[in-house]
Scaffold this active site. Structure first.
Site, PDB file in Angstrom:
ATOM      1  N   SER A 163     -34.908  -2.616 -51.507  1.00  0.00           N
ATOM      2  CA  SER A 163     -35.838  -1.480 -51.483  1.00  0.00           C
ATOM      3  C   SER A 163     -35.105  -0.133 -51.518  1.00  0.00           C
ATOM      4  O   SER A 163     -34.153   0.095 -50.777  1.00  0.00           O
ATOM      5  CB  SER A 163     -36.707  -1.538 -50.221  1.00  0.00           C
ATOM      6  OG  SER A 163     -37.503  -0.376 -50.165  1.00  0.00           O
ATOM      7  N   LYS A 214     -48.824  -6.637 -48.608  1.00  0.00           N
ATOM      8  CA  LYS A 214     -49.822  -5.643 -49.041  1.00  0.00           C
ATOM      9  C   LYS A 214     -51.267  -6.135 -48.913  1.00  0.00           C
ATOM     10  O   LYS A 214     -52.161  -5.359 -48.600  1.00  0.00           O
ATOM     11  CB  LYS A 214     -49.552  -5.244 -50.488  1.00  0.00           C
ATOM     12  CG  LYS A 214     -48.345  -4.353 -50.675  1.00  0.00           C
ATOM     13  CD  LYS A 214     -48.228  -3.985 -52.147  1.00  0.00           C
ATOM     14  CE  LYS A 214     -47.192  -2.933 -52.385  1.00  0.00           C
ATOM     15  NZ  LYS A 214     -47.215  -2.405 -53.764  1.00  0.00           N
ATOM     16  N   LEU A 274     -43.504  -0.082 -65.474  1.00  0.00           N
ATOM     17  CA  LEU A 274     -43.383   0.060 -64.013  1.00  0.00           C
ATOM     18  C   LEU A 274     -42.000  -0.379 -63.523  1.00  0.00           C
ATOM     19  O   LEU A 274     -41.634  -0.152 -62.388  1.00  0.00           O
ATOM     20  CB  LEU A 274     -44.467  -0.751 -63.302  1.00  0.00           C
ATOM     21  CG  LEU A 274     -45.923  -0.330 -63.536  1.00  0.00           C
ATOM     22  CD1 LEU A 274     -46.825  -0.954 -62.489  1.00  0.00           C
ATOM     23  CD2 LEU A 274     -46.091   1.179 -63.508  1.00  0.00           C
ATOM     24  N   ASP A 299     -49.999   3.847 -54.331  1.00  0.00           N
ATOM     25  CA  ASP A 299     -49.581   3.554 -55.710  1.00  0.00           C
ATOM     26  C   ASP A 299     -50.541   4.206 -56.706  1.00  0.00           C
ATOM     27  O   ASP A 299     -50.116   4.696 -57.755  1.00  0.00           O
ATOM     28  CB  ASP A 299     -49.564   2.036 -55.968  1.00  0.00           C
ATOM     29  CG  ASP A 299     -48.352   1.369 -55.344  1.00  0.00           C
ATOM     30  OD1 ASP A 299     -47.336   2.059 -55.147  1.00  0.00           O
ATOM     31  OD2 ASP A 299     -48.423   0.157 -55.045  1.00  0.00           O
ATOM     32  N   SER A 319     -36.725   2.602 -50.808  1.00  0.00           N
ATOM     33  CA  SER A 319     -37.486   3.498 -49.925  1.00  0.00           C
ATOM     34  C   SER A 319     -36.655   4.099 -48.786  1.00  0.00           C
ATOM     35  O   SER A 319     -36.771   5.304 -48.529  1.00  0.00           O
ATOM     36  CB  SER A 319     -38.705   2.774 -49.352  1.00  0.00           C
ATOM     37  OG  SER A 319     -39.582   2.466 -50.396  1.00  0.00           O
ATOM     38  N   GLY A 332     -51.014  -7.174 -58.803  1.00  0.00           N
ATOM     39  CA  GLY A 332     -51.214  -6.166 -57.763  1.00  0.00           C
ATOM     40  C   GLY A 332     -51.026  -4.739 -58.263  1.00  0.00           C
ATOM     41  O   GLY A 332     -51.860  -3.868 -58.014  1.00  0.00           O
ATOM     42  N   ALA A 333     -49.929  -4.498 -58.982  1.00  0.00           N
ATOM     43  CA  ALA A 333     -49.656  -3.130 -59.446  1.00  0.00           C
ATOM     44  C   ALA A 333     -50.718  -2.690 -60.440  1.00  0.00           C
ATOM     45  O   ALA A 333     -51.185  -1.548 -60.416  1.00  0.00           O
ATOM     46  CB  ALA A 333     -48.272  -3.078 -60.083  1.00  0.00           C
TER      47      ALA A 333
HETATM   48  P1  NAP Z   1     -47.847  -9.576 -59.777  1.00  0.00           P
HETATM   49  O1  NAP Z   1     -48.949  -9.239 -58.841  1.00  0.00           O
HETATM   50  O2  NAP Z   1     -47.057 -10.802 -59.562  1.00  0.00           O
HETATM   51  O3  NAP Z   1     -48.466  -9.610 -61.270  1.00  0.00           O
HETATM   52  C1  NAP Z   1     -47.654  -9.963 -62.361  1.00  0.00           C
HETATM   53  C2  NAP Z   1     -48.431  -9.797 -63.670  1.00  0.00           C
HETATM   54  O4  NAP Z   1     -47.518 -10.067 -64.728  1.00  0.00           O
HETATM   55  C3  NAP Z   1     -49.596 -10.775 -63.832  1.00  0.00           C
HETATM   56  O5  NAP Z   1     -50.592 -10.159 -64.582  1.00  0.00           O
HETATM   57  C4  NAP Z   1     -48.954 -11.916 -64.628  1.00  0.00           C
HETATM   58  O6  NAP Z   1     -49.876 -12.620 -65.449  1.00  0.00           O
HETATM   59  C5  NAP Z   1     -48.016 -11.149 -65.525  1.00  0.00           C
HETATM   60  N1  NAP Z   1     -46.898 -11.999 -65.966  1.00  0.00           N
HETATM   61  C6  NAP Z   1     -45.918 -12.508 -65.185  1.00  0.00           C
HETATM   62  N2  NAP Z   1     -45.068 -13.243 -65.943  1.00  0.00           N
HETATM   63  C7  NAP Z   1     -45.560 -13.226 -67.212  1.00  0.00           C
HETATM   64  C8  NAP Z   1     -45.138 -13.816 -68.445  1.00  0.00           C
HETATM   65  N3  NAP Z   1     -44.050 -14.584 -68.516  1.00  0.00           N
HETATM   66  N4  NAP Z   1     -45.872 -13.577 -69.553  1.00  0.00           N
HETATM   67  C9  NAP Z   1     -46.987 -12.804 -69.488  1.00  0.00           C
HETATM   68  N5  NAP Z   1     -47.449 -12.225 -68.355  1.00  0.00           N
HETATM   69  C10 NAP Z   1     -46.729 -12.434 -67.230  1.00  0.00           C
HETATM   70  O7  NAP Z   1     -46.759  -8.386 -59.824  1.00  0.00           O
HETATM   71  P2  NAP Z   1     -47.000  -6.842 -59.494  1.00  0.00           P
HETATM   72  O8  NAP Z   1     -46.787  -6.604 -58.048  1.00  0.00           O
HETATM   73  O9  NAP Z   1     -48.255  -6.417 -60.127  1.00  0.00           O
HETATM   74  O10 NAP Z   1     -45.733  -6.169 -60.243  1.00  0.00           O
HETATM   75  C11 NAP Z   1     -45.680  -6.100 -61.650  1.00  0.00           C
HETATM   76  C12 NAP Z   1     -44.448  -5.280 -62.078  1.00  0.00           C
HETATM   77  O11 NAP Z   1     -44.587  -3.945 -61.608  1.00  0.00           O
HETATM   78  C13 NAP Z   1     -43.137  -5.802 -61.476  1.00  0.00           C
HETATM   79  O12 NAP Z   1     -42.147  -5.658 -62.450  1.00  0.00           O
HETATM   80  C14 NAP Z   1     -42.873  -4.863 -60.316  1.00  0.00           C
HETATM   81  O13 NAP Z   1     -41.513  -4.743 -60.027  1.00  0.00           O
HETATM   82  C15 NAP Z   1     -43.427  -3.566 -60.879  1.00  0.00           C
HETATM   83  N6  NAP Z   1     -43.844  -2.609 -59.834  1.00  0.00           N
HETATM   84  C16 NAP Z   1     -43.251  -1.380 -59.813  1.00  0.00           C
HETATM   85  C17 NAP Z   1     -43.646  -0.435 -58.877  1.00  0.00           C
HETATM   86  C18 NAP Z   1     -42.970   0.902 -58.867  1.00  0.00           C
HETATM   87  O14 NAP Z   1     -43.092   1.636 -57.869  1.00  0.00           O
HETATM   88  N7  NAP Z   1     -42.311   1.288 -59.920  1.00  0.00           N
HETATM   89  C19 NAP Z   1     -44.660  -0.728 -57.945  1.00  0.00           C
HETATM   90  C20 NAP Z   1     -45.261  -1.994 -57.996  1.00  0.00           C
HETATM   91  C21 NAP Z   1     -44.833  -2.925 -58.947  1.00  0.00           C
HETATM   92  P3  NAP Z   1     -50.775 -13.864 -64.867  1.00  0.00           P
HETATM   93  O15 NAP Z   1     -51.920 -13.213 -64.161  1.00  0.00           O
HETATM   94  O16 NAP Z   1     -51.148 -14.608 -66.076  1.00  0.00           O
HETATM   95  O17 NAP Z   1     -49.858 -14.615 -63.935  1.00  0.00           O
END
Ligand code: NAP
Length: 284
Positions: A20, A71, A222, A107, A22, A134-135
């Site tokens: 992290s 979360k 992201l 977020d 943060s 989630g994001a």
């Molecule tokens: P999450 O809840 O696990 O959701 C992941 C998403 O990606 C789901 O829609 C999933 O689809 C899709 N996915 C995963 N693997 C895939 C693949 N091989 N092919 C196609 N789709 C795929 O994750 P999250 O928390 O939303 O985070 C998503 C990204 O945002 C991560 O990279 C995280 O590091 C980043 N993030 C960044 C910040 C920031 O502050 N910059 C904040 C939050 C998150 P399915 O529904 O089909 O499984």
């Protein structure tokens, strides 16, 4: 640094937590202004969200951030959750006041502040979101609430995109196919990757980025590690303006800091101060 009972105590909890940024970011804000405050990372396992929350109350913390896997758990733990956090289905910021806990999600406003800082006008924009996790929930609710004309969510599991978009008038769901990517991108003003595709340590990446060849949209990822994913590199090669995930990370952190401490920050000035420091910390 000498601490007293008055020192504002803050933390970020998660599992894992070592990665992290943060503590570094909040530490730099504290150092910059000389605030009497501390912000520490705490490894908290998924079953211990409630236990930590009680402990933070007892130790008179003014608040804490939460990352995976806390979360969603926090929605049932805090005394009061803000409406946006309930709608998004996740809390990343817990404020503690007089023994009561209040849950927020920064977020969503963090994404709006990051886009505004880059000069992007959300009102009336056609937005394409890839991913429905989630994001994506935070980003979709933020953009729809800020007046986007349309928000199309493309996801591998189309039902998850449907669940997310069902109650949002301007939003619709679609399957993550090459055809949908191409047709949606061609009319989009903003494309946001909310999947981990292309992230350091993740095996999978986009197979085909040709959907970026025929769009004028701003491209946002992201992810901030690597600094430029293939998605963002390809977008840059196509002449599109781009933004990676560090902007969101910084703005959501600044908004959390304000909630914990009741100190009003100049968000854009703090962003300018933190961005190069965080970039260096990421060793870019
Ligand atoms: P999450 O809840 O696990 O959701 C992941 C998403 O990606 C789901 O829609 C999933 O689809 C899709 N996915 C995963 N693997 C895939 C693949 N091989 N092919 C196609 N789709 C795929 O994750 P999250 O928390 O939303 O985070 C998503 C990204 O945002 C991560 O990279 C995280 O590091 C980043 N993030 C960044 C910040 C920031 O502050 N910059 C904040 C939050 C998150 P399915 O529904 O089909 O499984």
């Amino acid at each position: 640094m000498i601490f007293s009972r008055k020192t504002m105590k803050m933390a970020v909890i998660g599992d894992p937590i070592d990665h992290s940024l943060s503590p570094f970011m909040h530490g730099k804000i504290i150092e910059e202004h000389g605030y009497d405050a501390l912000y520490i990372p705490v490894l908290v396992h998924g079953n211990d969200t409630a236990k930590f929350t009680k402990m933070a109350e007892y130790l008179e913390f003014c608040g804490f951030n939460a990352t995976m896997p806390h979360k969603v758990n926090l929605l049932d733990i805090v005394d009061e959750a803000d409406n946006d956090a309930r709608m998004i289905g996740a809390i990343n910021t817990v404020q503690i006041r007089y023994g009561k806990t209040y849950g927020y999600n920064t977020d969503a406003p963090g994404m709006l502040a990051a886009l505004k800082n880059r000069g992007f006008e959300i009102n009336g924009a056609d937005v394409m979101i890839i991913g429905a996790g989630g994001a994506s929930h935070a980003v979709v609710h933020a953009l729809a609430g800020a007046g986007a004309s349309s928000v199309t969510v493309l996801n591998r599991t189309v039902n998850k995109a449907k669940q997310l978009t069902d109650n949002i008038a301007c939003a619709q769901a679609a399957a993550l196919t090459a055809e949908n990517l191409a047709s949606c991108a061609s009319s989009a003003d903003l494309i946001i990757n909310c999947t981990p595709l292309g992230m350091t340590g993740v095996k999978n990446a986009f197979d085909d980025l040709s959907f970026l060849d025929n769009t004028k949209a701003m491209a946002v990822d992201l992810i901030y590690s690597p600094w430029r994913t293939k998605f963002l590199s390809h977008a840059e090669e196509c002449g599109l303006s781009v933004m990676n995930g560090l902007d969101l990370l910084i703005y959501q952190g600044l908004l959390s800091f304000q909630i914990f401490t009741d100190i009003e920050l100049d968000l854009d000035a703090e962003y300018k101060y933190l961005f190069p420091l965080c970039m260096k910390k990421l060793q870019l």
